[in-house]
Scaffold this active site. Structure first.
Site, PDB file in Angstrom:
ATOM      1  N   LYS A   1      51.602  10.191 -51.553  1.00 13.92           N
ATOM      2  CA  LYS A   1      52.031   8.866 -52.036  1.00 13.92           C
ATOM      3  C   LYS A   1      51.921   8.777 -53.560  1.00 13.92           C
ATOM      4  O   LYS A   1      52.844   8.322 -54.214  1.00 13.92           O
ATOM      5  CB  LYS A   1      51.137   7.748 -51.459  1.00 13.92           C
ATOM      6  CG  LYS A   1      51.180   7.580 -49.976  1.00 13.92           C
ATOM      7  CD  LYS A   1      50.408   6.332 -49.556  1.00 13.92           C
ATOM      8  CE  LYS A   1      48.924   6.385 -49.864  1.00 13.92           C
ATOM      9  NZ  LYS A   1      48.155   7.398 -49.110  1.00 13.92           N
TER      10      LYS A   1
ATOM     11  N   ARG B   1      46.829  -1.750 -46.554  1.00 11.57           N
ATOM     12  CA  ARG B   1      46.271  -0.700 -45.721  1.00 11.57           C
ATOM     13  C   ARG B   1      45.833  -1.247 -44.381  1.00 11.57           C
ATOM     14  O   ARG B   1      45.234  -0.529 -43.583  1.00 11.57           O
ATOM     15  CB  ARG B   1      45.049  -0.125 -46.430  1.00 11.57           C
ATOM     16  CG  ARG B   1      45.300   1.229 -47.092  1.00 11.57           C
ATOM     17  CD  ARG B   1      43.985   1.850 -47.250  1.00 11.57           C
ATOM     18  NE  ARG B   1      43.773   3.173 -47.686  1.00 11.57           N
ATOM     19  CZ  ARG B   1      44.050   3.733 -48.838  1.00 11.57           C
ATOM     20  NH1 ARG B   1      44.755   3.119 -49.727  1.00 11.57           N
ATOM     21  NH2 ARG B   1      43.642   4.947 -49.099  1.00 11.57           N
TER      22      ARG B   1
ATOM     23  N   ARG C   1      42.120  19.771 -53.131  1.00  5.66           N
ATOM     24  CA  ARG C   1      42.475  18.917 -54.263  1.00  5.66           C
ATOM     25  C   ARG C   1      41.372  18.918 -55.324  1.00  5.66           C
ATOM     26  O   ARG C   1      40.191  18.847 -54.991  1.00  5.66           O
ATOM     27  CB  ARG C   1      42.678  17.499 -53.711  1.00  5.66           C
ATOM     28  CG  ARG C   1      43.482  16.614 -54.583  1.00  5.66           C
ATOM     29  CD  ARG C   1      44.282  15.676 -53.747  1.00  5.66           C
ATOM     30  NE  ARG C   1      43.552  14.440 -53.496  1.00  5.66           N
ATOM     31  CZ  ARG C   1      44.136  13.336 -53.049  1.00  5.66           C
ATOM     32  NH1 ARG C   1      45.438  13.326 -52.788  1.00  5.66           N
ATOM     33  NH2 ARG C   1      43.440  12.272 -52.828  1.00  5.66           N
TER      34      ARG C   1
ATOM     35  N   ARG D   1      36.800  14.920 -55.858  1.00 12.79           N
ATOM     36  CA  ARG D   1      36.444  13.503 -55.716  1.00 12.79           C
ATOM     37  C   ARG D   1      35.493  13.336 -54.537  1.00 12.79           C
ATOM     38  O   ARG D   1      35.637  14.026 -53.531  1.00 12.79           O
ATOM     39  CB  ARG D   1      37.723  12.690 -55.416  1.00 12.79           C
ATOM     40  CG  ARG D   1      38.285  11.969 -56.605  1.00 12.79           C
ATOM     41  CD  ARG D   1      39.673  11.463 -56.360  1.00 12.79           C
ATOM     42  NE  ARG D   1      39.859  10.772 -55.088  1.00 12.79           N
ATOM     43  CZ  ARG D   1      41.024  10.271 -54.696  1.00 12.79           C
ATOM     44  NH1 ARG D   1      42.086  10.371 -55.467  1.00 12.79           N
ATOM     45  NH2 ARG D   1      41.136   9.664 -53.548  1.00 12.79           N
TER      46      ARG D   1
ATOM     47  N   ARG E   1      38.654   9.317 -43.416  1.00 14.40           N
ATOM     48  CA  ARG E   1      39.755   8.551 -44.024  1.00 14.40           C
ATOM     49  C   ARG E   1      41.012   8.636 -43.157  1.00 14.40           C
ATOM     50  O   ARG E   1      41.749   7.664 -43.020  1.00 14.40           O
ATOM     51  CB  ARG E   1      40.056   9.075 -45.434  1.00 14.40           C
ATOM     52  CG  ARG E   1      38.981   8.676 -46.431  1.00 14.40           C
ATOM     53  CD  ARG E   1      39.081   9.491 -47.705  1.00 14.40           C
ATOM     54  NE  ARG E   1      40.300   9.218 -48.444  1.00 14.40           N
ATOM     55  CZ  ARG E   1      40.850  10.065 -49.304  1.00 14.40           C
ATOM     56  NH1 ARG E   1      40.302  11.251 -49.524  1.00 14.40           N
ATOM     57  NH2 ARG E   1      41.936   9.739 -49.948  1.00 14.40           N
TER      58      ARG E   1
END
Ligand code: AMP
Length: 215
Positions: A13, A88, A127, A160, A171
């Site tokens: 996204k 969300r 990531r 992160r 998540r």
């Protein structure tokens, strides 16, 4: 034009939102980025949000909804905006409808970027983010020129807190339970556009262009 980018964590996204920003010259409103900035600046709101974010849970509605309401009232949103990571949950979508109604605006498209779960986990665990400038890399798909160092600003890349594997699975589960029902919400309003998100960023971009180009 008012767009929403919907999709599980790791669907791309943020990457696609940035491409749309350049093409459409509209601001990207990312609640994840706004919340991370609040955490970094140690604001009261950031302190409240951090524990939820680190656990892969949603931050309470009142916090995010107030944040988005304030952001949409800023001048740069007048020509339109790209919402990335908001809404969300159905409760947030209802709040957004109300905000848009008050502003006399509507939604043009809700782009749902669809990627299978196994691929999401692979993407997210690799990531690496730059805490200084926000640039994102991937150890396999988009490695920095020098391992661990940001190409753009020389910052030291980090994982992160919410990109740790356990948090990632959490998540994704939260997405399935709370965010995925939004697809039905927007489908019944004729706004949902499903985008196959497994290809390269460029391939996904082309699919999005087909939809947004017809606006
Ligand atoms: P993101 O960068 O969009 O994946 O967001 C990172 C984290 O910020 C999420 O895992 C949530 O904890 C929080 N967050 C971002 N957007 C929202 C939202 N619309 N509602 C609740 N929590 C959010």
């Amino acid at each position: 034009m008012q767009l929403i980018l919907l999709g599980p964590p790791g669907a791309g996204k943020g990457t696609q939102a940035k491409k749309l920003v350049d093409k459409l010259r509209l601001p990207q409103i990312s609640t994840g980025d706004l919340l991370r900035a609040a955490v970094r600046d140690q604001t009261e709101l950031g302190m409240k949000a951090k524990a939820k974010m680190d656990a892969g849970q949603l931050v309470p509605d009142d916090i995010v909804i107030a944040m988005v309401r304030e952001r949409l009232q800023q001048d740069d949103c007048r020509p339109g905006f790209i919402l990335d990571g908001f809404p969300r949950a159905v409760s947030q979508a209802e709040a957004l409808d109300k905000m848009l109604e008050d502003m006399g605006r509507g939604l043009d498209h809700v782009l749902s970027i669809e990627v299978p779960e196994a691929e999401l986990v692979k993407r997210l665990t690799g990531r690496r983010s730059c805490p200084d400038c926000g640039a994102m890399f991937h150890v396999e798909f988009n490695p920095p020129r020098q391992e661990g160092i940001c190409d753009k600003c020389g910052g030291k890349l980090i994982i992160r807190d919410d990109d740790k594997e356990e948090t990632i699975r959490q998540r994704i589960a939260v997405y399935r339970e709370q965010t995925e029902p939004l697809k039905g919400y927007y489908e019944s309003r004729g706004l949902l556009r499903r985008i196959a998100g497994s290809g390269t960023p460029r391939q996904v971009e082309a699919l999005i262009d087909e939809v947004v180009g017809k606006a």
